[in-house]
Scaffold this motif. Sequence first.
Motif, PDB file in Angstrom:
ATOM      1  N   SER A 229       0.823  -1.222   0.000  1.00 46.94           N
ATOM      2  CA  SER A 229       0.000   0.000   0.000  1.00 46.94           C
ATOM      3  C   SER A 229       0.851   1.263   0.000  1.00 46.94           C
ATOM      4  O   SER A 229       0.429   2.304  -0.513  1.00 46.94           O
ATOM      5  N   ASP A 230       2.053   1.188   0.558  1.00 49.98           N
ATOM      6  CA  ASP A 230       2.941   2.355   0.567  1.00 49.98           C
ATOM      7  C   ASP A 230       3.405   2.689  -0.853  1.00 49.98           C
ATOM      8  O   ASP A 230       3.444   3.858  -1.254  1.00 49.98           O
ATOM      9  N   TYR A 233       0.478   4.089  -2.796  1.00 46.38           N
ATOM     10  CA  TYR A 233       0.236   5.480  -2.427  1.00 46.38           C
ATOM     11  C   TYR A 233       1.248   6.398  -3.105  1.00 46.38           C
ATOM     12  O   TYR A 233       0.902   7.454  -3.636  1.00 46.38           O
ATOM     13  N   TYR A 338       6.170  11.077   4.605  1.00 43.22           N
ATOM     14  CA  TYR A 338       5.028  10.170   4.483  1.00 43.22           C
ATOM     15  C   TYR A 338       5.132   9.140   5.594  1.00 43.22           C
ATOM     16  O   TYR A 338       6.223   8.625   5.882  1.00 43.22           O
ATOM     17  N   ARG A 340       2.906   5.650   7.349  1.00 40.50           N
ATOM     18  CA  ARG A 340       1.763   4.759   7.451  1.00 40.50           C
ATOM     19  C   ARG A 340       1.795   4.147   8.848  1.00 40.50           C
ATOM     20  O   ARG A 340       2.798   3.579   9.272  1.00 40.50           O
ATOM     21  N   THR A 341       0.705   4.285   9.561  1.00 42.00           N
ATOM     22  CA  THR A 341       0.624   3.784  10.927  1.00 42.00           C
ATOM     23  C   THR A 341      -0.822   3.432  11.258  1.00 42.00           C
ATOM     24  O   THR A 341      -1.758   4.027  10.705  1.00 42.00           O
ATOM     25  N   SER A 342      -0.982   2.481  12.157  1.00 42.34           N
ATOM     26  CA  SER A 342      -2.348   2.100  12.548  1.00 42.34           C
ATOM     27  C   SER A 342      -2.896   3.030  13.620  1.00 42.34           C
ATOM     28  O   SER A 342      -4.103   3.135  13.807  1.00 42.34           O
ATOM     29  N   ASP A 355      -4.241  13.234   5.969  1.00 46.32           N
ATOM     30  CA  ASP A 355      -4.402  11.904   6.567  1.00 46.32           C
ATOM     31  C   ASP A 355      -5.501  11.158   5.822  1.00 46.32           C
ATOM     32  O   ASP A 355      -6.651  11.573   5.814  1.00 46.32           O
ATOM     33  N   ASP A 361      -5.432   1.666   8.081  1.00 41.90           N
ATOM     34  CA  ASP A 361      -4.180   2.370   8.382  1.00 41.90           C
ATOM     35  C   ASP A 361      -4.260   3.843   7.985  1.00 41.90           C
ATOM     36  O   ASP A 361      -4.920   4.206   7.004  1.00 41.90           O
ATOM     37  N   HIS A 362      -3.569   4.665   8.759  1.00 40.32           N
ATOM     38  CA  HIS A 362      -3.439   6.082   8.422  1.00 40.32           C
ATOM     39  C   HIS A 362      -2.283   6.256   7.445  1.00 40.32           C
ATOM     40  O   HIS A 362      -1.148   5.849   7.726  1.00 40.32           O
ATOM     41  N   HIS A 363      -2.569   6.844   6.293  1.00 35.10           N
ATOM     42  CA  HIS A 363      -1.528   7.198   5.331  1.00 35.10           C
ATOM     43  C   HIS A 363      -1.384   8.713   5.411  1.00 35.10           C
ATOM     44  O   HIS A 363      -2.263   9.455   4.971  1.00 35.10           O
TER      45      HIS A 363
END
Length: 393
Positions: A229-230, A233, A338, A340-342, A355, A361-363
């Motif tokens: 997903s990274d 994105y 950038y 990515r974190t839950s 955000d 997940d938060h991108h």
Amino acid sequence: MKIAIMGFGTVGSGVEEILYKKRKSLLKNNFDIEIDRILIKDKSKKRSPLNKNLIFTDNFKEILNSEVDTVIDVTSSLEETYERILSLMKAGKNIISANKAVVSKYFEELNELARANNVYFSYEASVAAAIPIIHPMMEEVFFNDINKICGILNGTSNYILSMMEKEGLSYDVVLKKAQDLGYAEADPTADVGGFDAMRKIRILSSLLYNAKIKEEDILTFGISTIQKSDLDYAKKMGYSIRLLAKSKLDGGKIDISVIPTFLKDNFFAKTFKGSNAIKVWGENFSSYELKGPGAGKLETADAIIRDLLRILSAREIKTFYDGTNSYDLENNCLGKYYLRTSKISSKLEDLIDQDEILAGDHHIITKKTSLDKLEAAILDLNEVFIAKIEEEI
């Protein structure tokens, strides 16, 4: 010239292969190189050198007390190899090393000992394998102030990132593929954790700035937490992701880091698979670029042979690094990032510009901030992937 080799794995066997196959050509050009013996750990292990008359030994003292002029180090150990190199230098033997862990951690000590014992200390193969970067930089620093260097310095990470990008595969699948092909070790931590690239940028920066730079002072982020997903994105924003090692000397301060980077710069973005790419800026030129294989049996052995021929022909540059320049290390790396974190911490909340929540997940795109400030904001978060967003390299 009589030489010895410490280690006979992939690179050590590559050195023997080149010297064996090119012996006639080398002799024609007055390079008479004889491998006196090779140090190994297990004499019972079957080995297949091209020269069937090679002598293998598990006794280091045989090399230490021999008449060899130069010892080539292609080991993977740290402390044991360092102690052996100290003994060899004190015995008046030149050292050529591909062991970036030893060269990086003990850069000051090894250079000082080489000067004290009037021996050569060569380490071209410790950074970027076949790409000639150490010696061009050694020549440049005598008459040119190099103020910035940036590079993809780890072939394993670059293989993983570029294959994930190209084939749309997950990190675990590509890592397994990299291990099967020999790009990645069974324990890939040094590569995917960014530590291999950190050691290489530490070696280059120490040399270029003639300064003491501690490994632990280099902010280092790897790619072990990256997800498909990274890359998706990044692609949506028009970027590729590559692991960049960078240092810059400005205003008496060194800004140095290793971090995954969202980039559009074609020189780096179009560096694929196990290749390395390095860009250097100096007083006498705007920049120049080097690209090529960053690992491999013959590729790394090639750099070792170049060191060897320079020593044999007395064209090698004697050690001049003494770390006399004193600069502050400032890992500010100002810019947007950038993440990515839950989860989001209160400290991180203040840094968010955008955000987007995808699959739980938060991108996040941050406001313009410093890397050390961002690091403090994510200390309590797990499984965070972080990348710097570059508009220009």
